[in-house]
Design an enzyme around this catalytic site. Structure first.
Site, short mmCIF file in Angstrom:
data_model
loop_
_atom_site.label_atom_id
_atom_site.label_comp_id
_atom_site.label_asym_id
_atom_site.label_seq_id
_atom_site.Cartn_x
_atom_site.Cartn_y
_atom_site.Cartn_z
N GLY A 256 50.91 51.92 42.65
CA GLY A 256 49.80 51.51 43.65
C GLY A 256 48.68 52.37 43.72
O GLY A 256 47.79 52.02 44.67
N GLU A 298 55.95 54.20 39.48
CA GLU A 298 55.68 52.93 38.61
C GLU A 298 54.26 52.59 38.75
O GLU A 298 54.01 51.44 39.05
CB GLU A 298 56.32 51.85 39.25
CG GLU A 298 57.58 51.38 38.57
CD GLU A 298 58.45 50.36 39.38
OE1 GLU A 298 59.86 50.17 39.16
OE2 GLU A 298 57.96 49.62 40.14
N GLY A 300 50.70 51.14 37.49
CA GLY A 300 50.18 50.20 36.47
C GLY A 300 48.59 50.41 36.28
O GLY A 300 47.99 50.89 35.34
N ARG A 301 47.91 50.00 37.32
CA ARG A 301 46.38 50.46 37.36
C ARG A 301 45.91 51.67 36.88
O ARG A 301 45.02 51.87 36.23
CB ARG A 301 46.02 49.92 38.70
CG ARG A 301 44.39 49.62 38.83
CD ARG A 301 44.13 49.32 40.35
NE ARG A 301 44.98 48.55 41.15
CZ ARG A 301 44.79 47.49 41.53
NH1 ARG A 301 43.58 46.84 40.92
NH2 ARG A 301 45.50 46.54 42.01
N ARG A 338 39.55 38.70 39.08
CA ARG A 338 39.53 39.23 40.28
C ARG A 338 38.67 39.20 41.34
O ARG A 338 38.81 39.60 42.73
CB ARG A 338 39.83 40.92 40.12
CG ARG A 338 41.09 40.87 39.14
CD ARG A 338 41.47 42.47 38.72
NE ARG A 338 41.94 43.01 40.03
CZ ARG A 338 41.43 43.77 40.93
NH1 ARG A 338 40.18 44.19 40.53
NH2 ARG A 338 42.04 44.58 41.90
N TYR A 342 40.38 37.98 44.86
CA TYR A 342 40.34 39.04 45.95
C TYR A 342 39.08 39.69 46.49
O TYR A 342 38.92 40.71 47.16
CB TYR A 342 41.16 40.51 45.24
CG TYR A 342 42.58 40.38 44.71
CD1 TYR A 342 43.30 39.58 44.91
CD2 TYR A 342 42.15 40.50 43.04
CE1 TYR A 342 44.44 39.37 44.15
CE2 TYR A 342 43.33 40.44 42.26
CZ TYR A 342 44.57 39.70 42.74
OH TYR A 342 45.69 39.44 42.08
N CYS A 369 32.84 25.86 35.08
CA CYS A 369 32.40 24.94 35.96
C CYS A 369 32.88 25.00 37.34
O CYS A 369 34.13 24.30 37.68
CB CYS A 369 32.89 23.43 35.49
SG CYS A 369 31.52 23.04 34.00
N GLU A 370 32.47 26.01 37.89
CA GLU A 370 33.27 26.29 39.38
C GLU A 370 32.19 27.17 40.01
O GLU A 370 31.75 28.43 39.53
CB GLU A 370 34.40 26.71 39.16
CG GLU A 370 35.24 27.31 40.34
CD GLU A 370 36.56 27.25 40.24
OE1 GLU A 370 37.27 26.65 39.51
OE2 GLU A 370 37.24 28.27 41.24
N TYR A 399 44.93 44.44 35.07
CA TYR A 399 44.97 43.04 35.60
C TYR A 399 43.71 42.44 35.21
O TYR A 399 43.20 41.54 35.79
CB TYR A 399 45.04 43.14 36.98
CG TYR A 399 46.01 44.01 37.73
CD1 TYR A 399 47.36 43.55 37.49
CD2 TYR A 399 46.11 45.33 38.25
CE1 TYR A 399 48.48 44.11 37.73
CE2 TYR A 399 47.25 45.96 38.47
CZ TYR A 399 48.62 45.24 38.25
OH TYR A 399 49.43 46.00 38.70
#
Ligand code: LLP
Length: 440
Positions: A256, A298, A300-301, A338, A342, A369-370, A399
């Site tokens: 984290g 642990e 990741g990022r 992302r 977020y 298309c959004e 991610y």
């Protein structure tokens, strides 16, 4: 090429050359775009290795030589990355058969893997046991029965840890906050469920409980969150020793740690943070009169984020007078969801830049298309930006590839590794044939 430091750079591995070209891992970006096409995920191998080493040194100094770093491979999972992680001596956290299989094919020793998930199916459990996954992080009581049964079928005693919810609010965005009592993950201390599952876990013939796990959230900058979490967890370890006679051998305090996406965010000192947590945990175990379990982290990022960069080519530039300017690129929410998910901030820079050109505030958007297909709002772009220009989105190693999709049947970009001034493909670009490959 003369490479100079530039004040706008948010990561150490980014420079701008004297002729205004952005360089990543000491390599100019336009030849890479030329060679591999865009959109393109780039990874700086040396940076991944550097981050691994910072963590490993820090945990050994902070918690003792047996401490472990388990790379959370949900941040980015492909074979070459598992090979690098293995060479650097880290373990991995896996959450699906897909991650287990990828690590297995890369020759990763799966006894050094922790298997997470709040809902492991019987097939997942069987697959993980068949592939020799070292330890299951058990989320709930139901899972204990399922793992026990499948371990019995395989004639093994499976090592497990229990995921505990310490009741800590990590003050990050809601989608990644996992430590609060109402989380979908783990068993809460506050409700008594954590004690109940510990007591239950000790009753199975085919399960060996080694300790506890927690993970309170992601993109956390405040060391206090970890100090509070480890204090709560050690209190629980102590309670379980006194109340159930269970000696906790392994304690995983999750990942984290935050990374810097934009200039206004800090660069977190990983080593100082880990050492501070180590110091406080040692004081706490002394106070409680218990031994310090073997500690795992642990991340990741913070292992891969600043080792990644995405290259795009500009297409349409649309100016709506009195409103805004859209700069469209050849990627978007398919390779980076992302911002859409977020509202995550990013730094996006032109690959070639001349600081004398005035800036205008633009929305950098994708090709899906959004309307929500936005990479970033309010990006200062040179006013002469035009079709064919290259843009670099920084800090995209975590991610991004792992969360990419084929929305609108858009093929995913390749992953290219940069090492010692050379480049090599780790994941090929998806082709249209790949896109239709499973259609019947
Ligand atoms: N351990 C567990 C059990 C986790 O659930 C996670 C992240 C980690 C470790 C690693 O956390 P990190 O060091 O990477 O922050 N898709 C979101 C992030 C989801 C994180 C999920 N769990 C994003 O793009 O921000």
């Amino acid at each position: 090429m003369i490479v100079t430091e530039n004040k706008e750079m948010i990561c150490e591995n980014l420079k701008r050359s004297s002729d205004g070209e952005l360089c990543f891992a000491d390599m100019p970006l336009s030849p890479l775009a030329e060679k591999y096409g865009t959109p393109l995920y780039l990874y700086d191998e040396a940076r991944v290795r550097h981050n691994c080493r910072v963590y490993l040194d820090a945990v050994r100094e902070g918690f003792g030589e047996d401490a472990r770093v388990m790379y959370a491979s949900k941040a980015a999972s492909f074979k070459q990355l598992y090979r690098i992680i293995k060479e650097e001596g880290l373990g991995v956290d896996v959450v699906s058969c897909g991650e287990i299989y990828t690590a297995h094919l890369a020759g990763f020793p799966l006894q050094n893997a922790y298997f997470h998930s709040n809902n492991k199916t019987d097939d997942d459990i069987d697959f993980a046991i068949s592939h020799g996954v070292g330890c299951f992080v058990v989320d709930n009581a139901e899972e204990l029965f399922a793992i026990d049964k499948i371990a019995a079928k395989h004639g093994i005693r499976q090592k497990i840890m229990l995921r505990i919810t310490p009741g800590i609010d990590p003050h990050t965005y809601a989608a990644v906050a996992t430590g609060k009592v109402d989380s979908k993950f783990g068993s809460a201390i506050e409700t008594g469920q954590a004690k109940a599952i510990t007591s239950l876990a000790l009753t199975f013939d085919n399960l060996e409980l080694t300790g506890f796990h927690c993970h309170v959230g992601s993109q956390i900058f405040d060391a206090e969150v970890y100090l509070a979490t480890s204090k709560v967890m050690l209190g629980f370890v102590n309670d379980m020793e006194r109340e159930l006679g269970f000696i906790c051998r392994d304690l995983d305090i999750g990942g984290g740690l935050g990374v810097r996406y934009i200039e206004s965010q800090p660069t977190l000192d990983i080593k100082a943070t880990v050492l501070k947590v180590g110091e406080e945990m040692k004081k706490e175990v002394a106070r409680l009169g218990i031994a310090l379990p073997r500690i795992s982290l642990e991340p990741g990022r913070s292992i891969v984020a600043d080792a990644g960069l995405t290259l795009y080519t500009v297409g349409t530039v649309k100016r709506i007078p009195g409103y805004k300017t859209y700069v469209s690129v050849d990627g978007g929410m398919t390779d980076n969801p992302r911002f859409a998910l977020y509202g995550s901030p990013y730094t996006i820079l032109p690959v070639f830049d001349d600081e004398s050109i005035p800036r205008e505030s633009c929305s950098v958007v994708g090709r899906c298309c959004e309307s929500g297909d936005i990479l970033q709002e309010n990006v200062p772009m040179p006013t002469d930006i035009e079709r064919g220009d290259l843009l670099a989105c920084l800090t995209t190693g975590a991610y991004h590839y792992s969360m990419a999709s084929n929305y609108n049947r858009i093929p995913r970009p390749p992953v290219v590794m940069l090492k010692d001034g050379e480049s090599y493909v780790a994941v090929k670009r998806e082709s249209l044939e790949d896109i239709v490959g499973l259609d019947v």
